[in-house]
Design a protein around this motif. Structure first.
Motif: not given
Ligand SMILES: CC(C)(COP(=O)(O)OP(=O)(O)OC[C@H]1O[C@@H](n2cnc3c(N)ncnc32)[C@H](O)[C@@H]1OP(=O)(O)O)[C@@H](O)C(=O)NCCC(=O)NCCS
Length: 171
Positions: A144-166
């Protein structure tokens, strides 16, 4: 759609868009914001562009040159910036919100190298939830944010290759 940062010359069009019943319902908690408040928001957006190179963009449809919507990053819960968007009600359901948001996200990741983009919306705003999910945003929490039922989201930039490969490539 063509996007460009909003200017004071866009104040009337933006005010009309923000005042319309469908858009203001979730965007402004159903309040009609004044033209002065709209002008202040445009000024705040101009300052943001000058300092951090992002703010609010207006979106114009190529066919009739009318303001179709707006989007950008906005300090709704200062100092946190969040993705924000709105589309003129007669134009809902054409994919415009997704199109605008993808352009803003691409610019913020590719040009500004932001590490993350956050977004939130009222749970009841099912169209906005759907837009975020289609864009690949990850659900973070529901509170509840300011009395409103609220959902929070996030987005990260796409990886150019798998971390292990990098890591294997490092000397
Ligand atoms: C949210 C909003 C921007 C969506 O704009 P839009 O251009 O219609 O969005 P899109 O066409 O890109 O996508 C909308 C999606 O939501 C879906 N949708 C619309 N209404 C819905 C509802 N009531 N329940 C579930 N899904 C819904 C559409 O079907 C579409 O998904 P699909 O492509 O899988 O069919 C628009 O409704 C709006 O301006 N709302 C007012 C401002 C606002 O709330 N902004 C967000 C504040 S955080």
């Amino acid at each position: 759609l063509v996007l460009r940062p909003v200017e004071q010359a866009d104040a009337d069009g933006l005010h009309e868009l923000w005042s319309s019943a469908g858009v203001r319902r979730f965007l402004w908690d159903d309040q009609i914001v004044s033209l002065d408040r709209t002008r202040e928001a445009i000024e705040q957006s101009r300052s943001l562009f000058a300092s951090v190179r992002h703010g609010l963009w207006g979106a114009w449809s190529l066919s009739d040159n009318r303001l179709a919507g707006f989007g950008g990053l906005w300090p709704f819960r200062e100092p946190e910036l969040e993705l924000l968007y709105g589309v003129a009600e007669p134009l809902w359901g054409r994919g415009y919100a997704g199109e605008m948001a993808r352009a803003v996200i691409g610019y913020c990741f590719d040009t500004l190298a932001l590490p993350v983009i956050r977004a939130s919306t009222d749970v009841a705003n099912a169209a906005s939830v759907r837009v975020l999910e289609k864009l690949g945003f990850r659900f973070v929490t529901r509170v509840a944010s300011a009395g409103l039922d609220t959902v929070f989201y996030e987005l990260q930039p796409p990886l150019l290759c798998e971390p292990a490969e990098y890591e294997r490539e490092l000397p």
